[in-house]
Design a protein around this motif. Sequence first.
Motif, PDB file in Angstrom:
ATOM      1  N   THR B 167       0.831  -1.210   0.000  1.00 37.33           N
ATOM      2  CA  THR B 167       0.000   0.000   0.000  1.00 37.33           C
ATOM      3  C   THR B 167       0.860   1.253   0.000  1.00 37.33           C
ATOM      4  O   THR B 167       2.042   1.209   0.334  1.00 37.33           O
ATOM      5  N   ASP B 168       0.220   2.351  -0.374  1.00 39.04           N
ATOM      6  CA  ASP B 168       0.926   3.631  -0.416  1.00 39.04           C
ATOM      7  C   ASP B 168       1.343   4.100   0.968  1.00 39.04           C
ATOM      8  O   ASP B 168       2.340   4.795   1.113  1.00 39.04           O
ATOM      9  N   TYR B 169       0.557   3.744   1.992  1.00 37.04           N
ATOM     10  CA  TYR B 169       0.946   4.276   3.295  1.00 37.04           C
ATOM     11  C   TYR B 169       2.187   3.604   3.835  1.00 37.04           C
ATOM     12  O   TYR B 169       2.939   4.212   4.600  1.00 37.04           O
ATOM     13  N   LEU B 171       4.598   2.678   1.779  1.00 37.94           N
ATOM     14  CA  LEU B 171       5.610   3.383   0.991  1.00 37.94           C
ATOM     15  C   LEU B 171       5.924   4.742   1.629  1.00 37.94           C
ATOM     16  O   LEU B 171       7.081   5.122   1.786  1.00 37.94           O
ATOM     17  N   ALA B 172       4.853   5.440   2.013  1.00 34.81           N
ATOM     18  CA  ALA B 172       5.046   6.753   2.638  1.00 34.81           C
ATOM     19  C   ALA B 172       5.802   6.613   3.955  1.00 34.81           C
ATOM     20  O   ALA B 172       6.645   7.450   4.285  1.00 34.81           O
ATOM     21  N   ALA B 173       5.508   5.542   4.712  1.00 32.73           N
ATOM     22  CA  ALA B 173       6.201   5.333   5.982  1.00 32.73           C
ATOM     23  C   ALA B 173       7.683   5.084   5.729  1.00 32.73           C
ATOM     24  O   ALA B 173       8.547   5.615   6.428  1.00 32.73           O
ATOM     25  N   HIS B 187       2.225  -0.421  11.147  1.00 35.82           N
ATOM     26  CA  HIS B 187       1.313  -0.375  10.001  1.00 35.82           C
ATOM     27  C   HIS B 187       0.771  -1.747   9.632  1.00 35.82           C
ATOM     28  O   HIS B 187      -0.418  -1.915   9.436  1.00 35.82           O
ATOM     29  N   ASN B 191      -3.158  -3.431  10.484  1.00 37.54           N
ATOM     30  CA  ASN B 191      -4.002  -3.549   9.301  1.00 37.54           C
ATOM     31  C   ASN B 191      -4.285  -4.984   8.896  1.00 37.54           C
ATOM     32  O   ASN B 191      -5.200  -5.227   8.105  1.00 37.54           O
TER      33      ASN B 191
END
Lengths: 299, 605
Positions: B167-169, B171-173, B187, B191
């Motif tokens: 997921t993008d989050y 990646l952002a993390a 994360h 989830n």
Amino acid sequence: MNETASLPTAETATETAPEPLLSARGLRRTYRLPRRRLLRPAPVRQALRGVDLEVREGGSLGIVGESGAGKSTLIRLLLGLDRADAGQVLYRGREVAGGGRPRDLAWFRREVQFVPQDPLGSLDPRMRVRDIVAEPLECLADASTAADGKAGRDRRIDEVLHAVGLDAADVRRRYPHEFSGGQRQRIAIARALAPRPRLLIADEPVSALDVSVRVQVLDLLRDLTARLGLALVLVSHDLGVVQLLCEEVLVLKDGRVEEQGPAEAVLRAPRSGYTRELLASVPSLAADPVSAPRYGPTR
Amino acid sequence: MSGILRALLRHRSGLLGLVLVSVLVAAAAVSWVWTPYDPTTTDLKARWVLPFRDGHVLGTDMLGRDQLSLLLVGARETLAVALLATAIAAAVGLLMAGAAALAPRWISASVVQLVDVVIAFPALLTAMVLAAVFGGSLWTAASAVGIASGVHVARVTRLEIERVRGTDYVLAATASGSGTWRTMRRHVLPNIAPTLIVQLSLVMAVATLTEASLSYLGYGSPSPAVSWGRMLHDQQPYIEARPLLVVWPGIAVALTVLGFNLLGDALRDATDPRLRGSGVGSAAPGGVPESAAEGLPKHGSAAAVPVAAVAAPASAPLLTVTDLTIRVGARILVDGVSLSLAAGERLGLIGESGSGKSLTSLAVPGLLPEGLTASGSIRIDGVELLGRPERQLAGIRGERVAMVFQEPLTALDPLWRIGRQIAEPLRLHRGLTRRQADEEALRLARRVGLPDPEHIVRAWPHQLSGGQRQRVGIAIALACRPALLIADEPTTALDATVQREILALLDELTREQGTALIFVTHDLAVVASVADRIAVMRRGRIVEHGPLGEVLASPREAYTRSLLAAARATSFTPSPASPSAVPPIPPSAPSAEPFEPSLATEATT
């Protein structure tokens, strides 16, 4: 704007060495595709075939290209999320070794932060806004910031939430799904600003937003980068966005740099045929609709 | 934590599950200190006592043992096996899934292989073999179920970990400097928790059943131990004479399994902040974009669409939409929309997300999603479409009205060759033979500009590029020469150069066939190049409606003006005289009226 008083100001940015802030040299990246035949070597796709670029302190570079041009791969390499097959990414002259242990790049991440495309997907649905914005602060704490402790961190969270135009007291304890698209992108920008970076890398930051919200977020990005003297790398397929925010433009096609230069020159008098085609393809909304070009038959 | 509990208590089936599991736990706990009778004492003088006689609430069995006492004590065994098995399954599952997801490639590959092999072993059989070798006990049952289920849990968990890591989050993390372990803890685990909770509650249920089955088959804990399965086992010979005695442990097992399952499902929902309502306790979400339509009045006033009547063309209209209202439950999504379209006319339907533009366009061919109801009137050639049975609508679709969708890949069936997809409507509506249809499909493929049409009609959708797929979509839509084509954001998913070609193609073909067009989009610049007339929608209503040039040059409504200003501010201007000629973006909202209401009134919500 006294709540942003402690953010670094543009003045600090001017007294720097002439060397570029971020640069890339000869970046190549090849992906292996699924094998078609058992005994033949797996086919490969060359996502990047030697890309060079430079971003100055406080400068802004727009990377333009269509799907498959290698924009996403380039972003991953510039962010140190992946390792290049050949070539280097340098930040202030120091090599950014992507794909390694996260801790080895903490120095880089304190200075370079990321604003992703999809503001809903990039925020963990099970985390409160406070924890989302705190994440880079927790991960990137060094000796100088560790002393601030939780109170300092909370202060910083409020600061950046104010800076992106959100009411910190109200939003801190909320979850991402409670916000509209534009507000979510503001949260993502606040997260990126938290560790006081010098460079933002934004991947299509407004393409998922409605046009009226788009203006507000672009306005915010432009305002913040100017006020804080941040450098900006903006990847977009939308030339209007690039025209608005970037001084320099790089046109990417099939993993190569097709054209590169000052935005005004590239967008007004493109040298490459591909860039000209790209510019001509953008449907424009001229102020006088009668003279707006309509597309004739294709062939 | 208290938020989760509160959400659990609001959840009806969750409450039932919680009660059932609580009763089980309470029964097990009470049985340590008190049972009506000693469950193991036999009293041959009190055999087969019926329920509610001599103080035996549930009666006694052939040895005179009190059934209620047996059930209470049996709950201990059930609970112990369930908890133990779940603990083992969780440990095995998480370890294997973690290894499969994080370890070096050769370890993860072997773990995945191992999982695939072990999964083929039936748990009950394993437990019986274990019991035969080591003697039946709580441990053999629990470890057999635990390991067998653990492998299942590992398989599901690994897939979940992979999903969350993509997921993008995450990646952002990573871009925020989060390390692998921190990302896993902060994360990934939260989830994957919902799936894990459901899986483990299933393990509890399976363990309960397996324990009962094992004891029933005689592989359970040896004699002095009491369990529900053992009660079934003991009473089996007398099942015809005393059927009631099998019913009590049977009900106990069934209710326990039900309780675990319900509780698991409810816990999954309760731990999700998106389903739990606001994190700060207020149930009203702050600014969910879809909530834009909520503030609408219950009844659409005709005054909201004064321009509708003005725009009615002189000739007999092809399409007339009158007072179209679309509801989901009590919520109004489209509020009294009226439109009309003459043959060959081209209308651009403009709006931002949540404006109801797509719903309006879907309602015309009767393609509204399940659960949405439309009222008002939609007429094509003067024939009312609303309320018509699906069979008749299917005949109109494709023949009179056709659609082109935004995402050409999902709009094509992945298992049909391109040529067959184009030929299908021809055979359906024009009754062509297979050969005629194939020939016509080839002609259409050539007409929409597909390269190498002879080969491409034999290709599969996934082998085509996005632009080629959209050409196929247009070929399918125009195959039967419909009178009206509805295109819902047909170029939004495409690159600029491809978008231009597709727009030109749509323009050319609809002109050539005299097809009327409704072009739905959020992009004013795109609509300006294909439409003659535009209708601007906002929050389920048409706020402005008129000829393209007029609306663009002198919009009447403040909303249209600000929409245009916003679009002009961000749209690319081919050759600006100088950079300063780019219109400056107004500091806050482009008009006095904010588009994002929740943004401006943030503090109050």
